[in-house]
Enzyme design. Structure first.
Site, PDB file in Angstrom:
ATOM      1  N   LYS A  45      24.950  45.119   8.357  1.00  0.00           N
ATOM      2  CA  LYS A  45      25.672  46.050   7.468  1.00  0.00           C
ATOM      3  C   LYS A  45      25.890  47.392   8.163  1.00  0.00           C
ATOM      4  CE  LYS A  45      23.170  48.348   4.310  1.00  0.00           C
ATOM      5  NZ  LYS A  45      23.241  49.812   4.376  1.00  0.00           N
ATOM      6  N   ASN A  46      24.839  47.875   8.843  1.00  0.00           N
ATOM      7  CA  ASN A  46      24.920  49.230   9.421  1.00  0.00           C
ATOM      8  C   ASN A  46      25.634  49.270  10.758  1.00  0.00           C
ATOM      9  OD1 ASN A  46      23.682  50.077   7.144  1.00  0.00           O
ATOM     10  ND2 ASN A  46      21.672  50.409   8.051  1.00  0.00           N
ATOM     11  N   ARG A  70      23.695  45.274  -2.091  1.00  0.00           N
ATOM     12  CA  ARG A  70      24.353  46.222  -1.161  1.00  0.00           C
ATOM     13  C   ARG A  70      24.111  45.811   0.282  1.00  0.00           C
ATOM     14  NH1 ARG A  70      23.615  52.422  -2.324  1.00  0.00           N
ATOM     15  NH2 ARG A  70      24.975  52.265  -0.515  1.00  0.00           N
ATOM     16  N   CYS A  78      20.522  60.965  -2.823  1.00  0.00           N
ATOM     17  CA  CYS A  78      20.372  59.496  -2.956  1.00  0.00           C
ATOM     18  C   CYS A  78      18.921  59.276  -3.342  1.00  0.00           C
ATOM     19  CB  CYS A  78      20.790  58.914  -1.627  1.00  0.00           C
ATOM     20  SG  CYS A  78      19.747  57.653  -0.959  1.00  0.00           S
ATOM     21  N   ARG A 103      19.205  63.711   2.142  1.00  0.00           N
ATOM     22  CA  ARG A 103      20.132  63.140   3.140  1.00  0.00           C
ATOM     23  C   ARG A 103      21.360  64.036   3.346  1.00  0.00           C
ATOM     24  NH1 ARG A 103      20.556  56.811   2.191  1.00  0.00           N
ATOM     25  NH2 ARG A 103      21.246  56.868   4.338  1.00  0.00           N
ATOM     26  N   ASP A 139      13.765  51.352   7.531  1.00  0.00           N
ATOM     27  CA  ASP A 139      14.376  50.322   6.674  1.00  0.00           C
ATOM     28  C   ASP A 139      13.519  49.086   6.546  1.00  0.00           C
ATOM     29  OD1 ASP A 139      17.839  50.960   7.627  1.00  0.00           O
ATOM     30  OD2 ASP A 139      16.417  52.060   6.393  1.00  0.00           O
TER      31      ASP A 139
HETATM   32  C1  EPZ Z   1      21.263  55.404   8.537  1.00  0.00           C
HETATM   33  O1  EPZ Z   1      21.378  56.365   7.510  1.00  0.00           O
HETATM   34  C2  EPZ Z   1      21.245  54.048   7.852  1.00  0.00           C
HETATM   35  N1  EPZ Z   1      22.509  53.861   7.128  1.00  0.00           N
HETATM   36  C3  EPZ Z   1      20.063  53.993   6.891  1.00  0.00           C
HETATM   37  O2  EPZ Z   1      20.042  52.687   6.350  1.00  0.00           O
HETATM   38  C4  EPZ Z   1      18.772  54.213   7.677  1.00  0.00           C
HETATM   39  O3  EPZ Z   1      17.683  54.239   6.784  1.00  0.00           O
HETATM   40  C5  EPZ Z   1      18.858  55.552   8.424  1.00  0.00           C
HETATM   41  O4  EPZ Z   1      20.029  55.572   9.258  1.00  0.00           O
HETATM   42  C6  EPZ Z   1      17.644  55.808   9.305  1.00  0.00           C
HETATM   43  O5  EPZ Z   1      17.532  54.779  10.241  1.00  0.00           O
HETATM   44  C7  EPZ Z   1      23.598  53.487   7.818  1.00  0.00           C
HETATM   45  O6  EPZ Z   1      23.577  53.329   9.032  1.00  0.00           O
HETATM   46  C8  EPZ Z   1      24.858  53.268   7.008  1.00  0.00           C
HETATM   47  P1  EPZ Z   1      20.018  59.546   9.412  1.00  0.00           P
HETATM   48  P2  EPZ Z   1      21.711  57.902   7.900  1.00  0.00           P
HETATM   49  O7  EPZ Z   1      21.178  60.487   9.450  1.00  0.00           O
HETATM   50  O8  EPZ Z   1      22.588  57.931   9.099  1.00  0.00           O
HETATM   51  C9  EPZ Z   1      18.192  63.742   8.317  1.00  0.00           C
HETATM   52  C10 EPZ Z   1      19.785  51.079   4.714  1.00  0.00           C
HETATM   53  O9  EPZ Z   1      18.765  50.793   4.106  1.00  0.00           O
HETATM   54  N2  EPZ Z   1      19.549  64.295   8.508  1.00  0.00           N
HETATM   55  O10 EPZ Z   1      19.634  58.844  10.666  1.00  0.00           O
HETATM   56  O11 EPZ Z   1      22.187  58.577   6.668  1.00  0.00           O
HETATM   57  C11 EPZ Z   1      18.113  62.804   7.111  1.00  0.00           C
HETATM   58  O12 EPZ Z   1      17.911  63.528   5.926  1.00  0.00           O
HETATM   59  C12 EPZ Z   1      20.150  52.521   4.927  1.00  0.00           C
HETATM   60  O13 EPZ Z   1      20.560  50.254   5.232  1.00  0.00           O
HETATM   61  C13 EPZ Z   1      19.766  65.673   8.379  1.00  0.00           C
HETATM   62  O14 EPZ Z   1      18.842  66.422   8.092  1.00  0.00           O
HETATM   63  O15 EPZ Z   1      20.293  58.454   8.286  1.00  0.00           O
HETATM   64  C14 EPZ Z   1      16.929  61.942   7.478  1.00  0.00           C
HETATM   65  O16 EPZ Z   1      15.749  62.633   7.137  1.00  0.00           O
HETATM   66  C15 EPZ Z   1      19.282  53.439   4.109  1.00  0.00           C
HETATM   67  N3  EPZ Z   1      21.016  66.166   8.581  1.00  0.00           N
HETATM   68  C16 EPZ Z   1      17.012  61.843   9.007  1.00  0.00           C
HETATM   69  O17 EPZ Z   1      17.871  62.897   9.421  1.00  0.00           O
HETATM   70  C17 EPZ Z   1      22.073  65.368   8.920  1.00  0.00           C
HETATM   71  O18 EPZ Z   1      23.188  65.884   9.111  1.00  0.00           O
HETATM   72  C18 EPZ Z   1      17.605  60.533   9.524  1.00  0.00           C
HETATM   73  O19 EPZ Z   1      18.768  60.318   8.780  1.00  0.00           O
HETATM   74  C19 EPZ Z   1      21.841  63.972   9.044  1.00  0.00           C
HETATM   75  C20 EPZ Z   1      20.579  63.467   8.846  1.00  0.00           C
END
Ligand code: EPZ
Length: 422
Positions: free
Chosen positions: A22-23, A398, A116, A121, A306
């Protein structure tokens, strides 16, 4: 709302085929905005989130068709450069259209994804990177508006490695003028798969999969025919299912090299995981002999957040105490209250869960709260004595393609009860 009825305690056997990731699919779908013409994406899973991304693209004017597991997307005639709130609020990954739209059209209006269940996030790093590339970013009434005559290459340091942030910036940089370097980039296999697909489109990206990615901007990209990688989280989920039920199964169409941390940690609990010619042979230990193990969720190549919920379900019945530390999201323990309803002994303090193994779990009515939490309830229910009813399984839909069919094929006692039409 549909629900799942599961009667646990059965040993599973046979083979399960892993679906496309999915990702990986979501950013690749967004990347089709970067080039005119029809892109063919293969091995795309049939999931709610994929359908939502298709709606976002169709809303912009893309022509989309599905033929035998292939998704065909033609963005030659995009007319609307907006991703509306009513779609983005159902799937935050819609924000992945921001970078490609600014890169191709010099304009994008995308709803801020909002919070969320698992955490705030924010997308500040996505926006910081686009600003460094010369985009003018304004926030108004819940929307991000990004404008740029033409993005220019820049060096961007992400103080937190962000998966979709890295993906958004990589897509934006692909058509920028000059070279962009992303420092502290996310190293997930899905980031690497996106870079490989962009390079197939004619981009010039090196270093994906490492923490420094270099993108030399080009003037134009062309459509491709591309097969996406399998889902490492679905694979890990089925390993925990085999582990908690003492089953012997073969997991096909998976990539063990994408999940070394998952495999090593699950082996530590006593699950046998061996690579065979056509997949991973997984054998769970006899009931009551799972070992406890400690995890700390980390960005790739560490143990993925995840898989945290599924891991907790597994060690609920280990012979000892396991310590789990969630370092990525601030509220990713909502499955714990539901597991407690099934007899689990789990204490949470700050971001640390202490899981004291119990003899066995008991089936109960429980509720899914987010995607991976719902997966952990399926894992627990398959080992629990008696029937578990899992409500709100739209969360599960999802990210898991036909999970009840896959588990039934392995001999599991699971069925979906369609919600009465309202
Ligand atoms: C991706 O989300 C995945 N989703 C998530 O999978 C996964 O849990 C996550 O990466 C971590 O591996 C997709 O790829 C569609 P991040 P993402 O930006 O990109 C902080 C699932 O279950 N952050 O890597 O949104 C954030 O708050 C889903 O399939 C900022 O602070 O995650 C988090 O604490 C859930 N500012 C950390 O970084 C930003 O601009 C990592 O988040 C961006 C992120």
């Amino acid at each position: 709302m549909d629900r799942l009825l599961i009667t646990g305690g059965k040993r599973l056997s046979g083979e399960v085929e892993i679906s496309g990731a999915k990702n990986a699919a979501l950013p690749l779908m967004a990347s089709t905005i970067l080039c005119k013409g029809e892109t063919v994406l293969r091995n795309i899973p049939n999931l709610k989130d994929i359908n939502t991304m298709s709606q976002v693209l169709a809303n912009m004017g893309a022509a989309i068709s599905v033929e035998g597991g292939c998704l065909k997307i033609n963005t030659g005639s995009l007319v609307n450069k907006e991703a509306p709130y009513e779609l983005v609020k159902t799937m935050r990954a819609s924000v992945l259209t921001l970078g490609p739209m600014v890169a191709r059209f010099g304009y994008a209006k995308v709803s801020l994804p909002g919070g969320c269940a698992i955490g705030a996030r924010p997308i500040n790093l996505h926006l910081m990177g686009l600003e460094k590339m010369g985009a003018k970013i304004t926030l108004s009434r819940g929307y991000v508006v990004a404008k740029a005559k033409r993005l220019k290459g820049a060096t961007i340091f992400c103080d937190i490695s962000t998966v979709t942030g890295t993906e958004n910036l990589m897509m934006a940089a692909a058509l920028a003028k000059g070279t962009t370097v992303i420092e502290n980039a996310a190293r997930e296999p899905e980031v690497e798969d996106l870079a490989n697909s962009l390079n197939a489109m004619g981009a010039k990206i090196t270093g994906a999969g490492c923490s420094v990615i270099e993108i030399e901007g080009v003037d134009e990209l062309h459509p491709i025919d591309y097969k996406i990688i399998p889902d490492r989280i679905e694979t890990g989920t089925f390993i925990t299912i085999a582990g908690i039920t003492g089953s012997n199964i073969l997991i096909k169409n998976c990539r063990a090299d994408h999940m070394l941390a998952i495999v090593e940690k699950l082996r530590e609990t006593g699950i046998s995981i061996t690579e065979e010619a056509d997949g991973l042979r997984v054998v769970g230990p006899p009931k009551g002999t799972l070992h406890p193990a400690d995890i700390k969720t980390m960005p790739f190549p560490g143990f993925p957040t995840d898989m945290q919920a599924q891991f907790i379900a597994l060690v609920c019945v280990a012979a000892g105490t396991s310590i789990v530390k969630e370092t990525i999201f601030e509220n990713r323990y909502m499955h714990v209250a539901e597991l407690r309803r099934m007899g689990a002994n789990i204490e949470i303090e700050d971001n640390i869960a202490t899981v004291r193994g119990v003899e066995g779990l008991l089936g109960a009515p429980v509720m899914a709260t987010d995607l991976r939490a719902s997966a952990s309830l399926v894992v627990a229910a398959l080992a629990a004595e008696g029937e578990t009813v899992i409500d709100r399984i739209y969360h599960l839909d999802r990210g898991y393609e036909k999970i009840e069919d896959k588990i039934s094929k392995l001999g599991g006692d699971i069925r979906r009860v369609k919600a009465a039409r309202a």
